[in-house]
Design a protein around this motif. Structure first.
Motif, mmCIF file in Angstrom:
data_model
loop_
_atom_site.group_PDB
_atom_site.id
_atom_site.type_symbol
_atom_site.label_atom_id
_atom_site.label_comp_id
_atom_site.label_asym_id
_atom_site.label_seq_id
_atom_site.Cartn_x
_atom_site.Cartn_y
_atom_site.Cartn_z
ATOM 1 N N THR A 236 13.746 83.746 36.389
ATOM 2 C CA THR A 236 13.794 84.752 35.322
ATOM 3 C C THR A 236 15.137 84.726 34.610
ATOM 4 N N PHE A 237 16.213 84.616 35.392
ATOM 5 C CA PHE A 237 17.543 84.547 34.790
ATOM 6 C C PHE A 237 17.665 83.307 33.903
ATOM 7 N N CYS A 238 17.226 82.151 34.409
ATOM 8 C CA CYS A 238 17.319 80.908 33.642
ATOM 9 C C CYS A 238 16.449 80.967 32.389
ATOM 10 N N ALA A 239 15.248 81.563 32.510
ATOM 11 C CA ALA A 239 14.379 81.683 31.343
ATOM 12 C C ALA A 239 15.015 82.582 30.286
ATOM 13 N N GLY A 240 15.684 83.645 30.726
ATOM 14 C CA GLY A 240 16.374 84.511 29.776
ATOM 15 C C GLY A 240 17.489 83.783 29.048
ATOM 16 N N VAL A 241 18.275 82.994 29.806
ATOM 17 C CA VAL A 241 19.356 82.209 29.191
ATOM 18 C C VAL A 241 18.772 81.180 28.228
ATOM 19 N N GLN A 242 17.683 80.528 28.646
ATOM 20 C CA GLN A 242 17.047 79.518 27.804
ATOM 21 C C GLN A 242 16.509 80.141 26.521
ATOM 22 N N GLU A 243 15.955 81.347 26.619
ATOM 23 C CA GLU A 243 15.429 82.029 25.437
ATOM 24 C C GLU A 243 16.554 82.374 24.462
ATOM 25 N N VAL A 244 17.679 82.812 24.994
ATOM 26 C CA VAL A 244 18.832 83.113 24.128
ATOM 27 C C VAL A 244 19.321 81.845 23.437
ATOM 28 N N MET A 245 19.426 80.752 24.203
ATOM 29 C CA MET A 245 19.871 79.476 23.617
ATOM 30 C C MET A 245 18.882 78.977 22.568
ATOM 31 N N ALA A 246 17.583 79.079 22.865
ATOM 32 C CA ALA A 246 16.571 78.603 21.923
ATOM 33 C C ALA A 246 16.622 79.392 20.617
ATOM 34 N N GLY A 247 16.867 80.711 20.726
ATOM 35 C CA GLY A 247 16.956 81.514 19.525
ATOM 36 C C GLY A 247 18.207 81.220 18.718
ATOM 37 N N TYR A 248 19.344 81.091 19.415
ATOM 38 C CA TYR A 248 20.609 80.869 18.721
ATOM 39 C C TYR A 248 20.653 79.487 18.066
ATOM 40 N N LEU A 249 20.140 78.469 18.767
ATOM 41 C CA LEU A 249 20.164 77.100 18.253
ATOM 42 C C LEU A 249 18.918 76.753 17.438
ATOM 43 N N GLN B 182 11.496 72.284 29.569
ATOM 44 C CA GLN B 182 11.508 72.040 31.007
ATOM 45 C C GLN B 182 12.802 71.341 31.411
ATOM 46 N N ALA B 183 13.200 70.344 30.622
ATOM 47 C CA ALA B 183 14.458 69.644 30.908
ATOM 48 C C ALA B 183 15.648 70.585 30.753
ATOM 49 N N LEU B 184 15.612 71.429 29.709
ATOM 50 C CA LEU B 184 16.699 72.385 29.505
ATOM 51 C C LEU B 184 16.748 73.399 30.638
ATOM 52 N N LEU B 185 15.572 73.869 31.094
ATOM 53 C CA LEU B 185 15.529 74.807 32.215
ATOM 54 C C LEU B 185 16.114 74.190 33.474
ATOM 55 N N PHE B 186 15.842 72.910 33.696
ATOM 56 C CA PHE B 186 16.403 72.256 34.882
ATOM 57 C C PHE B 186 17.921 72.217 34.803
ATOM 58 N N LEU B 187 18.459 71.889 33.630
ATOM 59 C CA LEU B 187 19.918 71.844 33.474
ATOM 60 C C LEU B 187 20.525 73.240 33.647
ATOM 61 N N ILE B 188 19.879 74.251 33.069
ATOM 62 C CA ILE B 188 20.369 75.623 33.239
ATOM 63 C C ILE B 188 20.282 76.028 34.703
ATOM 64 N N GLY B 189 19.151 75.698 35.354
ATOM 65 C CA GLY B 189 18.978 76.042 36.766
ATOM 66 C C GLY B 189 20.012 75.377 37.649
ATOM 67 N N LEU B 190 20.300 74.115 37.368
ATOM 68 C CA LEU B 190 21.313 73.414 38.160
ATOM 69 C C LEU B 190 22.694 74.019 37.935
ATOM 70 N N THR B 191 22.993 74.370 36.688
ATOM 71 C CA THR B 191 24.283 74.998 36.388
ATOM 72 C C THR B 191 24.417 76.342 37.103
ATOM 73 N N VAL B 192 23.353 77.144 37.058
ATOM 74 C CA VAL B 192 23.364 78.444 37.735
ATOM 75 C C VAL B 192 23.497 78.261 39.240
ATOM 76 N N ALA B 193 22.779 77.271 39.799
ATOM 77 C CA ALA B 193 22.848 77.017 41.239
ATOM 78 C C ALA B 193 24.255 76.630 41.667
ATOM 79 N N VAL B 194 24.949 75.837 40.853
ATOM 80 C CA VAL B 194 26.310 75.407 41.195
ATOM 81 C C VAL B 194 27.296 76.567 41.038
ATOM 82 N N ILE B 195 27.187 77.307 39.918
ATOM 83 C CA ILE B 195 28.144 78.386 39.655
ATOM 84 C C ILE B 195 28.042 79.482 40.711
ATOM 85 N N PHE B 196 26.809 79.859 41.052
ATOM 86 C CA PHE B 196 26.607 80.935 42.025
ATOM 87 C C PHE B 196 26.347 80.405 43.437
#
Length: 433
Positions: A21-34, A200-214
């Protein structure tokens, strides 16, 4: 019935749901902004206008397309057509704000990306036909019908395609427009697949980034859930609240609100879960001497845990929500989900009743963790534990009065916790232990 493996599965699914859910929210913000939808949509339109249905991402095909290609010219002219520009949202960014303040522009649809994120087939067909008639007029400026305008186009795959539509329609404008609309709809079916694969590819990158940061290591989380029944119970209580629509209501939230709410619930997870830094493999107390190969194994396991978390994020929050909804009835009854539906409905009703308690002053004074995860009976039991811990007497009415808040601060002080006077996962774990 008590199934440890089922409890662990529910716990992991709960954490994966919050991460997704967190990654989807971040992805939605990125998709809207870009404006990722608009860019993908327009790339799909270019793919059917330029070089005869060119495939998305075909660099070799793009490199041989001349700027004078009719499809390329028409695509650029269509982008400036009033019917298209009228559907472009005003993306008023920081740079546009400065330009507006200093008088160099006005806040119009010229702001930001000029590509619409959605286009109806009828709008595409009308815009395409109007653009062709305007772009390829007769040299003598005489009135130009559609067939004449297409004949005036240079030879290209697009010209052949449009002529075939006109010929099949027998020169009927309405039938020609319907053929172009069907052509557009077929192309947009493929564009939807393109966009899904990209996200899907963007979600994986966001998910990996979130997994590493947290440091959300799925392997270590699995081990802790397997070993600690108290932690399992606390996570499962959160799963109960997640499946309660009166508490979550994720579908009505924007991308940013989804990310904020899921991050809030992640922070409310039991502190005994191995989330955050330092990683469990490097935080032994006292430090343990390890061989070099052992450190390498720990690093590879950590990377594997991150990759599992990132892969879980790509499966999407709806998948994990549905899985949790199916597993919880199995846990409560030990029967197949279909047989357990009446009990599941009763449990859901009870959960809603707990989540929406009477609006008493004491209840309104609860923080988010207390209001979501603790019902009145649990608050009374916690008061009894505080009485035993401090050898005092407290009122056993629902809610937390000032005397109870003072007792919570005293226990927090004893255990070296922040003296907030509010219950949280760390203090509850301490009292249970």
């Amino acid at each position: 019935m008590n199934f440890v493996f089922l409890d662990v599965a529910i716990g992991l699914a709960t954490i994966f749901f919050l991460v997704a859910t967190f990654c989807a929210g971040v992805q939605e913000v990125m998709a809207g902004y870009l404006n990722l939808r608009g860019k993908t949509l327009w790339e799909g339109i270019q793919s059917i206008l330029i070089a005869g249905d060119m495939k998305l991402g075909d660099t070799a095909a793009k490199s041989v397309v001349s700027s004078s290609d009719p499809g390329n010219r028409i695509a650029q002219d269509m982008l400036m057509h009033p019917l298209i520009r009228g559907q472009v949202p005003d993306k008023f960014g920081i740079r546009d704000l400065f330009h507006w303040l200093f008088g160099s522009r006005q806040p119009t649809a010229d702001s930001g990306d000029t590509k619409p994120s959605y286009l109806q087939a009828a709008t595409f067909a009308v815009t395409l036909l109007d653009t062709i008639r305007k772009t390829y007029r007769n040299a003598d400026a005489s009135p130009t019908n559609l067939h004449q305008a297409i004949d005036n186009m240079p030879d290209s795959e697009l010209k052949k395609t449009l002529l075939s539509f006109v010929d099949k329609a027998g020169g009927d404008m309405e039938k020609t427009q319907q053929a172009i609309e069907s052509w557009f709809d077929e192309a947009m079916t493929r564009v939807s697949g393109w966009y899904k694969r990209r996200t899907q590819a963007l979600l994986f990158l966001i998910g990996l980034t979130v997994a590493v940061i947290f440091n959300i290591d799925s392997i270590q989380i699995f081990k802790q859930l397997w070993r600690e029944p108290t932690v399992r119970e606390m996570v499962i209580r959160q799963a109960d609240n997640i499946t309660n629509p009166a508490v979550t209501q994720y579908s009505s939230l924007s991308g940013m609100e989804q990310a904020e709410k899921s991050l809030k619930l992640l922070n409310a997870l039991p502190p005994a879960l191995p989330l955050g830094w330092p990683a469990a493999a490097w935080s032994e107390t006292p430090p343990v001497e390890k061989a070099s190969w052992s450190w390498l194994c720990d690093a590879l396991l950590l990377l594997a845990g991150w990759l599992i978390t990132a892969s879980a994020a790509t499966m999407g929050a709806p998948f994990w929500f549905e899985l949790i909804s199916k597993l919880l009835p199995l846990r409560s009854s030990g029967k197949p989900a279909g047989d357990a539906k009446p009990k599941a409905d009763a449990a859901a009703t009870a959960t809603v009743a707990r989540a929406l308690p009477p609006a008493s002053p004491e209840r309104l004074a609860l923080n988010d963790y207390e209001a979501i995860f603790l019902d009145d009976d649990q608050l009374r039991r916690i008061k009894r534990q505080l009485e035993r811990a401090l050898n005092i007497s407290l009122s056993l009415t629902p809610g937390l009065d000032p005397a109870t808040r003072q007792a919570i601060r005293a226990v927090q002080k004893q255990h070296g916790l922040p003296e907030t006077g509010y219950l949280d996962a760390a203090l509850l774990h301490t009292l249970i232990s």
